[in-house]
Design an enzyme around this catalytic site. Structure first.
Site, PDB file in Angstrom:
ATOM      1  CG  HIS A 119      25.218  13.759  78.955  1.00  0.00           C
ATOM      2  ND1 HIS A 119      24.909  12.629  78.235  1.00  0.00           N
ATOM      3  CD2 HIS A 119      24.658  13.562  80.174  1.00  0.00           C
ATOM      4  CE1 HIS A 119      24.190  11.805  78.981  1.00  0.00           C
ATOM      5  NE2 HIS A 119      24.028  12.346  80.159  1.00  0.00           N
ATOM      6  CG  ASP A 255      26.564  11.807  75.216  1.00  0.00           C
ATOM      7  OD1 ASP A 255      27.577  12.224  75.805  1.00  0.00           O
ATOM      8  OD2 ASP A 255      25.405  12.136  75.539  1.00  0.00           O
ATOM      9  CB  SER A 685      24.187   9.088  81.378  1.00  0.00           C
ATOM     10  OG  SER A 685      23.070   9.453  80.644  1.00  0.00           O
TER      11      SER A 685
HETATM   12  N1  ARG Z   1      19.001  13.753  78.341  1.00  0.00           N
HETATM   13  C1  ARG Z   1      20.288  13.367  78.852  1.00  0.00           C
HETATM   14  C2  ARG Z   1      20.119  12.748  80.269  1.00  0.00           C
HETATM   15  O1  ARG Z   1      19.262  13.149  80.976  1.00  0.00           O
HETATM   16  C3  ARG Z   1      21.244  14.512  78.952  1.00  0.00           C
HETATM   17  C4  ARG Z   1      21.616  15.085  77.623  1.00  0.00           C
HETATM   18  C5  ARG Z   1      22.488  16.273  77.737  1.00  0.00           C
HETATM   19  N2  ARG Z   1      22.459  17.009  76.511  1.00  0.00           N
HETATM   20  C6  ARG Z   1      21.766  18.149  76.304  1.00  0.00           C
HETATM   21  N3  ARG Z   1      21.712  18.652  75.088  1.00  0.00           N
HETATM   22  N4  ARG Z   1      21.203  18.818  77.291  1.00  0.00           N
HETATM   23  O2  ARG Z   1      20.680  13.176  81.189  1.00  0.00           O
HETATM   24  N1  ASP Z   2      20.508  11.044  80.059  1.00  0.00           N
HETATM   25  C1  ASP Z   2      20.287  10.318  81.311  1.00  0.00           C
HETATM   26  C2  ASP Z   2      21.540  10.351  82.198  1.00  0.00           C
HETATM   27  O1  ASP Z   2      22.292  11.290  82.129  1.00  0.00           O
HETATM   28  C3  ASP Z   2      19.839   8.929  81.046  1.00  0.00           C
HETATM   29  C4  ASP Z   2      18.338   8.766  81.083  1.00  0.00           C
HETATM   30  O2  ASP Z   2      17.671   9.498  81.833  1.00  0.00           O
HETATM   31  O3  ASP Z   2      17.853   7.882  80.397  1.00  0.00           O
HETATM   32  O4  ASP Z   2      21.726   9.530  83.070  1.00  0.00           O
END
Ligand code: ARG
Ligand code: ASP
Length: 750
Positions: A119, A255, A685
């Site tokens: 991502h 991921d 991330s």
């Molecule tokens: N929750 C993850 C973090 O904040 C990002 C995940 C991205 N994937 C999605 N299906 N939107 O950044």
């Molecule tokens: N998904 C988040 C990121 O992209 C990680 C988090 O907020 O825990 O950094």
């Protein structure tokens, strides 16, 4: 605020035992006294265990030795702080790169291979994809170095060293009483120190404030600019579970994506060139196939973005009652409209997929955060701490004594401005055409400025022209028009007159608040709805003739909003925020004095941090317990549902059916993801998850739904970070993608 929230079973048992004894017998009974003594000794010993670190905290690598090394070792860590951060020898910090502007990555080979999240790589993969070569859908694997794909604009930043520069930054600022003036002087000092520190080198220097400006650290960095895509799994594997599973455990995404850093012949950063060579890193993370077990030590190193752990109760209350509900309400409306349009048309679906993911990621996180804050009774907990602080402060006198009344004062006004500010930022700038129109304000300003030149005007035009195509490539006016109708209405209904720009008076008068009619008018008359008209406008307009711009209805609305925000709200808001920051700085200083035994950590600010904890399951709600790991079986199970987010490539199903896991599986099971108590946030991330020997066992990529409030309040019982098991990553590279040759570069510990 930062205590262990769950009363441990052991403590409860002892308390019950003591209580029972007290009822049955008198305390004078000798035998009982001995019993009580023994219990109390046990209790104290147990307290000492509890006093070992709760896993909350994002620690500065430079302070690990002094603050955390002992705790880390108690948790099972077998190396030393010097192995993590050293200026004298190569250490782990040399292999942790900030990936682009918002993620983390780790070096995993002597030839500059870099591991991060899918991502985090998403936008680069999308940029490199076309209908013929759809790398998002099919994945991408470079079979030789010459097939690796350059990613323009992508940078990877390493920390060379860090240093406490508080004294120098605050020089000659003591006597300045006005907060904004003081900040200006501080900024001037910072610029000067940064300039001197990087003079004559290819390094960059960056100074960041900690504890609201009580401390400052300088980071010397090396920024690489030739970074190429080496491999990525299909999106259905890399982000398996899509929006359904986002921010949720149990999770099954692989991921990850792999890049390679290239450098000049001297191994220093160089702009992209075919003659560049793979970067020879100072440190490489060994990869362990041994997996993890419940209770194991884990450590995550990376660049967490922002947290707000020391806010006063008023700010948390503002978040709970106002900011979060507003964001949720507005985004829900936007997502509903965009989602429907995406379902009806493939063109719209492709155009809006990244935008939708972005809005939805923030929406879902805000919802989880709000739930968590309410469940934790975060406001009440803050108030309890504040009551304790005030009692202490009364014995100390100023400056601590008047901090909390100061907060009450500031937030009385700040919370009013906050509502307008949230609505303008979420609702008004959530309308794409209005957001886009603000790019043109500079043209009007130059045209009206007396001593500006034609050249200035042409430069500003060029800036707009350079992104016209990029903007319209992913733009659909009919979707945006519906968004405008809905969001103007929400804004109107949820704010008071004094928070509304003048344009609303006109909509009231001319359109009787029929926002659909008004939006129709804007979209039928504005030249900002399509690429051709904008290009034509840019061709024809010059410094003396901007009437077409001034007459444009989208521009007029945007300008009215802009004036409201930048002329009325923001100056006042900034002043109050500066005062809130000043109070917060003294508040934390007081808390640190009041609780001298407690280890404090600064809020995240995109600087390099270490967080450590243990692999641990959790109880999301009464009567339910979630395992600490997931397996490939779970992917296959999910894939049987009708949810398109759970579609998975056939080949993965075949590998599962054959149980063809090779050295990556264990007793016929392929582990996919696991969770731990590491305190992480957005920006973490792509951070490597390391075991007690500093070997890479996973990649951090998200947090659990019940723990997303950890940016404001960490809950040891429920906050978990989500990591993908490196064995699943290697399985995908080797068995699924047939790119096992990449593993030859890695140092793999079986
Ligand atoms: N929750 C993850 C973090 O904040 C990002 C995940 C991205 N994937 C999605 N299906 N939107 O950044
Ligand atoms: N998904 C988040 C990121 O992209 C990680 C988090 O907020 O825990 O950094």
């Amino acid at each position: 605020m930062l205590r262990n929230f769950s009363l441990c079973k052991f403590e409860i048992l002892i308390t019950i035992a003591l209580f029972r004894n007290k009822i049955k017998n008198t305390m004078c009974n000798k035998r009982n006294r001995l019993l009580v003594f023994l219990f109390c000794t046990l209790l104290l010993a147990h307290k000492a265990v509890l006093a070992t670190p709760p896993d909350e905290g994002m620690w500065l690598p430079i302070l690990l030795k002094e603050l955390n090394e002992e705790d880390m070792k108690k948790r099972g860590f077998r190396l030393s702080a010097e192995d993590i951060y050293s200026v004298n020898k190569s250490s782990m910090k040399d292999a942790i790169g900030r990936f682009g502007g918002g993620c983390t990555s780790a070096i995993i080979s002597n030839e500059g291979l870099l591991l991060t999240n899918h991502h985090c790589a998403h936008s680069y993969i999308q940029y490199l994809s076309s209908v013929q070569n759809d790398y998002l859908k099919n994945g991408f694997w470079a079979r030789t170095k010459s097939e690796e794909l350059p990613c323009p604009g992508l940078t990877v930043t390493f920390i060379v060293s860090m240093e406490d520069v508080t004294k120098k930054v605050l020089e000659n600022t003591d006597n300045i009483t006005d907060e904004l003036q003081k900040q200006a002087k501080i900024n001037q000092n910072i610029a000067q120190i940064e300039k001197e520190a990087s003079k004559g080198t290819h390094y960059k220097a960056r100074i960041s404030p900690f504890y609201y400006g009580a401390e400052y650290y300088m980071f010397i960095t090396e920024v690489f600019t030739d970074v190429r895509l080496v491999g990525a799994p299909p999106e259905k594997i890399g982000q398996f579970g899509g929006d359904t599973d986002n921010w949720v455990w149990p999770r099954h995404g692989a991921d990850f994506a792999i890049f390679r850093i290239y450098a000049g012949a001297d191994n220093k950063p160089a702009p992209y060139s075919q003659t560049n060579v793979p970067y020879k890193p100072k440190y490489v993370f060994p990869i362990s196939l041994q997996g993890v077990q419940k209770g194991d030590f884990t450590m995550v190193m990376g660049f967490p973005g922002r947290t707000f752990e020391y806010l006063p109760s008023q700010d948390v209350e503002m978040n709970v009652k106002m900011t979060n509900p507003a964001i949720i309400r507005i985004r829900e409306e936007r997502l509903k409209i965009i989602d429907l349009a995406m379902r009806l048309s493939d063109t719209v679906r492709i155009k809006y997929s990244a935008k939708y993911a972005g809005i939805s990621n923030g929406y879902k996180k805000t919802t989880g955060q709000l739930n968590g804050l309410v469940r934790l009774e975060a406001v009440k907990r803050k108030q309890e701490l504040e009551a304790q602080f005030q009692t202490w402060a009364n014995t100390q006198g100023e400056p601590y004594k008047s901090i909390l009344p100061g907060f009450a004062n500031v937030y009385a006004t700040l919370s009013k401005l906050n509502l307008a500010s949230v609505y303008i930022n979420e609702a008004i700038f959530g309308i794409e055409i209005l957001n886009y129109a603000t790019n043109f304000i500079e043209l009007e300003e130059i045209a009206k400025k007396e001593n500006s030149t034609d050249h200035d005007f042409e430069e500003a035009k060029r800036k707009i022209a350079s992104s016209v195509h990029a903007h319209f490539k992913d733009y659909e006016p009919r979707v945006d028009r519906k968004v405008m109708t809905a969001l103007l209405q929400i804004y109107y209904e949820n704010t008071t007159k004094d928070a509304q720009p003048t344009i609303f008076t006109e909509i009231e008068k001319k359109y009787k608040n029929d926002f659909a009619e008004f939006s129709k008018y804007v979209f039928s008359k504005s030249f900002m709805t399509n690429e051709n008209d904008v290009n034509k406008f840019l061709e024809k307009t010059n410094k003396k003739n901007i009437q077409k711009l001034l007459d444009d209805p989208a521009y007029q609305v945007a300008k009215s909003m802009w004036n409201k925000y930048y002329r009325e709200i923001k100056p006042e808001y900034d002043k109050l925020s500066a005062e809130a920051r000043r109070l917060n700085k003294i508040y934390i200083e007081g808390l640190r004095k009041m609780l001298p035994e407690k280890k404090f950590y600064p809020d995240a600010n995109s600087t390099l941090r270490v967080t450590f904890g243990i692999i641990s399951d959790y109880e999301p709600r009464d009567g339910v317990r979630y395992e600490w790991f997931t397996t490939l079986d779970g992917i296959i199970e999910k894939s049987k549902s009708l949810n398109p987010d759970y579609e998975v490539p056939e080949k993965l199903k075949e590998l599962h059916a054959k149980k063809d896991y090779g050295r990556y599986g264990k007793n016929g099971v392929l582990y996919t993801c696991f969770i731990g108590t590491n305190h992480t946030t957005g920006g973490n991330s792509g951070s490597p998850a390391l075991n007690r020997d500093g070997h890479l066992v996973g990649i951090n990529f998200d947090r659990n739904w019940e723990g997303t409030m950890s940016d404001i309040m960490y809950d040891p019982a429920k906050t978990r970070n989500i990591m993908v098991d490196i064995r699943y990553v290697l399985f995908i590279i080797d068995k699924y993608a047939g790119a096992g040759y990449l593993l030859n570069e890695m140092k793999i510990i079986e």
